[in-house]
Design a protein around this motif. Structure first.
Motif, PDB file in Angstrom:
ATOM      1  N   ASP A  26     124.802  42.083 121.793  1.00  0.00           N
ATOM      2  CA  ASP A  26     125.801  42.009 120.736  1.00  0.00           C
ATOM      3  C   ASP A  26     126.913  43.030 120.955  1.00  0.00           C
ATOM      4  O   ASP A  26     127.015  43.631 122.024  1.00  0.00           O
ATOM      5  CB  ASP A  26     125.108  42.238 119.375  1.00  0.00           C
TER       6      ASP A  26
ATOM      7  N   CYS B  20     124.400  43.634 110.087  1.00  0.00           N
ATOM      8  CA  CYS B  20     123.559  42.476 110.454  1.00  0.00           C
ATOM      9  C   CYS B  20     122.154  42.629 109.880  1.00  0.00           C
ATOM     10  O   CYS B  20     121.560  41.668 109.382  1.00  0.00           O
ATOM     11  CB  CYS B  20     123.476  42.329 111.973  1.00  0.00           C
ATOM     12  N   GLU B  45     128.365  39.616 112.379  1.00  0.00           N
ATOM     13  CA  GLU B  45     128.550  40.335 113.650  1.00  0.00           C
ATOM     14  C   GLU B  45     129.942  40.063 114.225  1.00  0.00           C
ATOM     15  O   GLU B  45     130.668  40.987 114.603  1.00  0.00           O
ATOM     16  CB  GLU B  45     127.461  39.910 114.647  1.00  0.00           C
TER      17      GLU B  45
END
Lengths: 124, 155
Positions: A26, B20, B45
């Motif tokens: 991420d 998140c 995100e």
């Protein structure tokens, strides 16, 4: 979530490495993979990304995979993907990346492919 | 109205991922299915990363807020930031042709949000950008509409 990056160099064929990603790729962890993947790409011709335990992938992670694919292609190598979770496959599907990717649903299928690839390299 | 929660984060990648975690916990409390949880998490995100990287250009001194609520089986995420007026829904669609590595970089995150959420809207409210995302709590059962609605205009 964090990201664990486990690199394994195959004894045979020796120009293959597997990077198993565990956790989340991420906006926080993508730099971690960017740094870890560079020396691996310098050593091998075939890079396998094992995504069996990758549970989350965002566009930041996709960018790293895209850069890896470009770099490996420049050295006539390849990036292969195995064991993709459904939610990860969905992300690749939405950005229409799956048609250009070599994806295996099992390690057995991947191993058979790598064996054939190694034969091809030997004949070159 | 069912569950509701509001949280504040600084503009760093680590804090985006903390947001998140908050979304995941909220979804668990709202009995969202795994698909809906994943979609809402990916939305926070991507939109949070946009705020960090673009609205505040990597500076950790900014603040963004996450408000979560659930009503009649629909999860709602509102992301607010005090950066310059910017509507991410005005971004051109990303390049999706050809091999991934040959494409122009950019726009994938917003494309994912628009593709996965049921609705995404943007508004400039006072000095804030406000993006509202709605996702049904149960996505595994039925496919739903994916209208793209834009609201408001930069002040």
């Amino acid at each position: 979530m964090s990201l664990d990056i486990n690199v394994t160099y195959a004894p045979d064929p020796q120009d293959t490495a597997t990077i198993a990603l565990v956790g989340s790729l991420d906006t926080e962890t993508s730099d971690q993979l960017s740094h870890a993947i560079l020396p691996v790409m310098d050593r091998v011709r075939t890079l396998v990304l094992d995504l069996e335990r990758l549970h989350f992938l965002s566009s930041a992670g996709i960018r790293v995979i895209s850069i890896a694919r470009k770099r490996m292609r420049e050295k006539s190598g390849a990036v292969l993907v195995v064991n993709m979770q459904p939610q990860i496959a969905k992300v690749f599907e939405i950005i229409k990346a799956l048609p250009g990717m070599t994806v295996f649903t099992s390690v057995k299928d991947l191993d058979e492919y790598l064996t054939r690839l190694q034969e091809k390299y030997r004949l070159q | 109205m069912g569950h509701a929660a509001s949280h504040q984060f600084s503009t760093t990648p680590a804090q985006v991922m903390a947001a998140c975690d908050v979304v995941r916990r909220f979804c668990a409390g709202a009995h969202a299915d795994p698909e809906a949880t994943h979609v809402l998490t990916l939305c926070v995100e991507e939109l949070g990363a946009n705020i960090v990287n673009h609205a505040f250009a990597g500076s950790p001194s900014g603040i963004f807020r996450v408000q979560l609520s659930e009503d009649a089986g629909v999860l709602q995420l509102v992301l607010s930031d005090s950066g310059p007026a910017f509507n991410p829904l005005d971004l051109p669609p990303p390049d999706l042709d050809g091999e991934l590595e040959d494409r122009e970089v950019g726009g994938l995150g917003v494309h994912l949000v628009r593709s996965l959420a049921d609705t995404v809207t943007w508004a400039r409210v006072g000095e804030e950008n406000r993006v509202t995302v709605r996702v049904r709590r149960s996505l595994a059962s039925t496919p739903g509409p994916n209208p793209q609605v834009k609201e408001g205009s930069p002040s």
